[in-house]
Design a protein around this motif. Structure first.
Motif, PDB file in Angstrom:
ATOM      1  N   ASN A  84       0.808  -1.221   0.000  1.00 47.75           N
ATOM      2  CA  ASN A  84       0.000   0.000   0.000  1.00 47.75           C
ATOM      3  C   ASN A  84       0.846   1.279   0.000  1.00 47.75           C
ATOM      4  N   THR A  85       1.939   1.259  -0.760  1.00 41.08           N
ATOM      5  CA  THR A  85       2.765   2.460  -0.947  1.00 41.08           C
ATOM      6  C   THR A  85       3.186   2.537  -2.411  1.00 41.08           C
ATOM      7  N   ALA A  86       3.655   3.722  -2.810  1.00 40.39           N
ATOM      8  CA  ALA A  86       4.054   3.928  -4.205  1.00 40.39           C
ATOM      9  C   ALA A  86       5.455   4.550  -4.277  1.00 40.39           C
ATOM     10  N   HIS A  87       5.738   5.286  -5.353  1.00 40.61           N
ATOM     11  CA  HIS A  87       7.104   5.728  -5.649  1.00 40.61           C
ATOM     12  C   HIS A  87       7.705   6.611  -4.554  1.00 40.61           C
ATOM     13  N   LEU A  88       6.860   7.357  -3.876  1.00 36.77           N
ATOM     14  CA  LEU A  88       7.345   8.258  -2.818  1.00 36.77           C
ATOM     15  C   LEU A  88       7.143   7.654  -1.425  1.00 36.77           C
ATOM     16  N   PHE A  89       7.269   6.314  -1.337  1.00 35.84           N
ATOM     17  CA  PHE A  89       6.948   5.631  -0.069  1.00 35.84           C
ATOM     18  C   PHE A  89       7.756   6.113   1.139  1.00 35.84           C
ATOM     19  N   PRO A  90       9.002   6.615   1.002  1.00 37.84           N
ATOM     20  CA  PRO A  90       9.680   7.129   2.204  1.00 37.84           C
ATOM     21  C   PRO A  90       8.936   8.305   2.841  1.00 37.84           C
ATOM     22  N   TRP A  91       8.126   9.015   2.067  1.00 42.85           N
ATOM     23  CA  TRP A  91       7.330  10.112   2.619  1.00 42.85           C
ATOM     24  C   TRP A  91       5.992   9.607   3.169  1.00 42.85           C
ATOM     25  N   GLU A  92       5.594   8.407   2.777  1.00 44.37           N
ATOM     26  CA  GLU A  92       4.340   7.824   3.269  1.00 44.37           C
ATOM     27  C   GLU A  92       4.548   7.137   4.621  1.00 44.37           C
ATOM     28  N   ILE A  93       5.630   6.357   4.712  1.00 43.33           N
ATOM     29  CA  ILE A  93       5.889   5.550   5.928  1.00 43.33           C
ATOM     30  C   ILE A  93       7.333   5.778   6.404  1.00 43.33           C
ATOM     31  N   PRO A  94       7.688   7.037   6.691  1.00 46.31           N
ATOM     32  CA  PRO A  94       9.089   7.335   7.006  1.00 46.31           C
ATOM     33  C   PRO A  94       9.653   6.532   8.175  1.00 46.31           C
ATOM     34  N   GLN A  95       8.880   6.365   9.237  1.00 43.82           N
ATOM     35  CA  GLN A  95       9.420   5.689  10.429  1.00 43.82           C
ATOM     36  C   GLN A  95       9.807   4.247  10.124  1.00 43.82           C
ATOM     37  N   GLN A  96       8.952   3.548   9.388  1.00 46.46           N
ATOM     38  CA  GLN A  96       9.221   2.144   9.068  1.00 46.46           C
ATOM     39  C   GLN A  96      10.445   2.013   8.161  1.00 46.46           C
ATOM     40  N   VAL A  97      10.526   2.884   7.158  1.00 45.17           N
ATOM     41  CA  VAL A  97      11.654   2.835   6.221  1.00 45.17           C
ATOM     42  C   VAL A  97      12.963   3.114   6.955  1.00 45.17           C
ATOM     43  N   LEU A  98      12.977   4.140   7.792  1.00 46.55           N
ATOM     44  CA  LEU A  98      14.206   4.496   8.518  1.00 46.55           C
ATOM     45  C   LEU A  98      14.594   3.400   9.508  1.00 46.55           C
ATOM     46  N   ARG A  99      13.615   2.766  10.116  1.00 48.42           N
ATOM     47  CA  ARG A  99      13.896   1.669  11.034  1.00 48.42           C
ATOM     48  C   ARG A  99      14.554   0.503  10.282  1.00 48.42           C
ATOM     49  N   ASP A 100      14.049   0.177   9.101  1.00 49.60           N
ATOM     50  CA  ASP A 100      14.623  -0.912   8.301  1.00 49.60           C
ATOM     51  C   ASP A 100      16.046  -0.582   7.844  1.00 49.60           C
ATOM     52  N   ILE A 101      16.278   0.677   7.497  1.00 48.97           N
ATOM     53  CA  ILE A 101      17.632   1.102   7.112  1.00 48.97           C
ATOM     54  C   ILE A 101      18.578   0.982   8.309  1.00 48.97           C
ATOM     55  N   ASP A 102      18.115   1.418   9.474  1.00 53.01           N
ATOM     56  CA  ASP A 102      18.939   1.317  10.691  1.00 53.01           C
ATOM     57  C   ASP A 102      19.312  -0.132  10.989  1.00 53.01           C
ATOM     58  N   TYR A 103      18.349  -1.044  10.903  1.00 53.64           N
ATOM     59  CA  TYR A 103      18.614  -2.464  11.158  1.00 53.64           C
ATOM     60  C   TYR A 103      19.656  -3.002  10.178  1.00 53.64           C
ATOM     61  N   TRP A 104      19.491  -2.640   8.908  1.00 52.65           N
ATOM     62  CA  TRP A 104      20.405  -3.127   7.873  1.00 52.65           C
ATOM     63  C   TRP A 104      21.824  -2.577   8.093  1.00 52.65           C
ATOM     64  N   LEU A 105      21.913  -1.303   8.430  1.00 55.21           N
ATOM     65  CA  LEU A 105      23.230  -0.695   8.692  1.00 55.21           C
ATOM     66  C   LEU A 105      23.924  -1.393   9.863  1.00 55.21           C
ATOM     67  N   GLU A 106      23.148  -1.677  10.893  1.00 54.43           N
ATOM     68  CA  GLU A 106      23.703  -2.351  12.068  1.00 54.43           C
ATOM     69  C   GLU A 106      24.187  -3.763  11.716  1.00 54.43           C
ATOM     70  N   ALA A 107      23.374  -4.478  10.958  1.00 62.14           N
ATOM     71  CA  ALA A 107      23.699  -5.868  10.603  1.00 62.14           C
ATOM     72  C   ALA A 107      24.916  -5.962   9.698  1.00 62.14           C
ATOM     73  N   ASN A 108      25.154  -4.924   8.901  1.00 63.66           N
ATOM     74  CA  ASN A 108      26.245  -4.956   7.911  1.00 63.66           C
ATOM     75  C   ASN A 108      27.385  -3.997   8.253  1.00 63.66           C
ATOM     76  N   SER A 109      27.383  -3.476   9.486  1.00 64.33           N
ATOM     77  CA  SER A 109      28.351  -2.427   9.849  1.00 64.33           C
ATOM     78  C   SER A 109      29.799  -2.857   9.653  1.00 64.33           C
ATOM     79  N   SER A 110      30.113  -4.134   9.921  1.00 64.45           N
ATOM     80  CA  SER A 110      31.505  -4.581   9.815  1.00 64.45           C
ATOM     81  C   SER A 110      32.011  -4.492   8.373  1.00 64.45           C
ATOM     82  N   GLU A 111      31.115  -4.667   7.388  1.00 60.58           N
ATOM     83  CA  GLU A 111      31.530  -4.588   5.982  1.00 60.58           C
ATOM     84  C   GLU A 111      31.488  -3.172   5.436  1.00 60.58           C
ATOM     85  N   ILE A 112      30.514  -2.386   5.935  1.00 67.70           N
ATOM     86  CA  ILE A 112      30.254  -1.065   5.326  1.00 67.70           C
ATOM     87  C   ILE A 112      31.090   0.050   5.920  1.00 67.70           C
ATOM     88  N   LEU A 113      31.181   0.082   7.247  1.00 63.85           N
ATOM     89  CA  LEU A 113      31.724   1.271   7.908  1.00 63.85           C
ATOM     90  C   LEU A 113      33.238   1.201   8.105  1.00 63.85           C
TER      91      LEU A 113
END
Length: 280
Positions: free
Chosen positions: A251-280
């Protein structure tokens, strides 16, 4: 970077926030560095975000025509100018295509990719646009710019306008972002920037077979009802990336980060944490 590319590069206007590991944030079309505030205001609490206005967008004015490849020269020159040896790249729509291009061109410098509403072989299923669509979009956009998130405008004009293809959840939050970040960016997008994008699309842009060269971790996020770049096109891209996590939002479209910002940012945070050893 060679002299030829240095000579061709445009000096980009860039918005810098925060301290820490660099994240280069690339906007879509039409757009500007400011259009990424939903990401940069959050991520800059722990990282340093760099959100340029691409050539021909925002305050990065440019005379004459150019092509899509010129954006890559500009971005490489920007990393050099700012002394950024390594960075993560977040790209929304066109910005996601440029993020993949940068990862292919600069594999030693791009440590991770966050790809939002984008695809290496972009395909849309947008219905034909009528004059009423344009009229309602104009009225909805103007009223929303004057009074962001006004419920009457959303119900009367917004849901009948082209916004109905850009968002699914017609919330005051989404319309507030449209007013603050989308309308000014739209007005500052040059005809040359539009030509460069549509020339590339008409030429049948497709980088799928090259994606296997990208080794860094990637996160691909898509809106299930995206009409501009379909969820299937995004999923196809995710399947061609080796080290990739995929999320699709109902139930979201092309501008979904503006529709569900909290959920999107939470998923990005989880991914960054899980991959921090490779990325940072």
């Amino acid at each position: 970077m060679g002299d030829r590319h240095s000579a061709k590069a445009a000096k980009l206007n860039v918005y810098i926030q925060g301290q820490g590991f660099p994240i280069l944030a690339l906007h879509g079309h039409p757009g500007s560095g400011r259009s990424l505030s939903v990401f940069t205001n959050h991520l800059s609490q722990r990282y340093q975000t760099f959100a340029p206005d691409l050539r021909g967008y925002g305050k990065s004015r440019f005379q004459g025509n150019f092509d899509m490849e010129d954006h890559i020269y500009d971005l490489e020159a920007l990393l050099d100018r700012l002394g950024i040896e390594k960075c993560l790249v977040l790209g929304w729509s066109l910005g996601g295509i440029l993020a993949m291009e940068l990862a292919l061109r600069l594999p030693q410098r791009v440590t991770g990719l966050i790809l939002v509403a984008t695809a290496a072989r972009p395909r849309g299923n947008h219905p034909p646009i009528t004059w009423q669509d344009n009229l309602y979009t104009g009225v909805a956009g103007i009223l929303n710019y004057i009074k962001p998130g006004w419920r009457w405008n959303i119900e009367t004009f917004g849901k009948r306008s082209l916004f109905r293809y850009l968002i699914q959840q017609h919330t005051p939050t989404a319309y507030s972002y449209l007013a603050k970040d989308a309308v000014p960016a739209y007005l500052q997008t040059s005809p040359a920037a539009t030509r460069a994008l549509y020339t590339a699309i008409r030429a049948g842009y497709n980088r799928l077979t090259d994606l296997e060269q990208i080794e860094c971790p990637s996160l691909v996020l898509a809106g299930a009802q995206d009409r501009h770049i379909t969820v299937d096109a995004s999923l196809e891209t995710a399947r061609h990336l080796k080290n990739c996590q995929w999320e699709s939002y109902a139930n979201t479209a092309h501008l979904f980060p503006w529709e569900i910002p909290q959920q999107v940012l939470r998923d990005i945070d989880y991914w960054l944490e899980a991959n921090s050893s490779e990325i940072l």
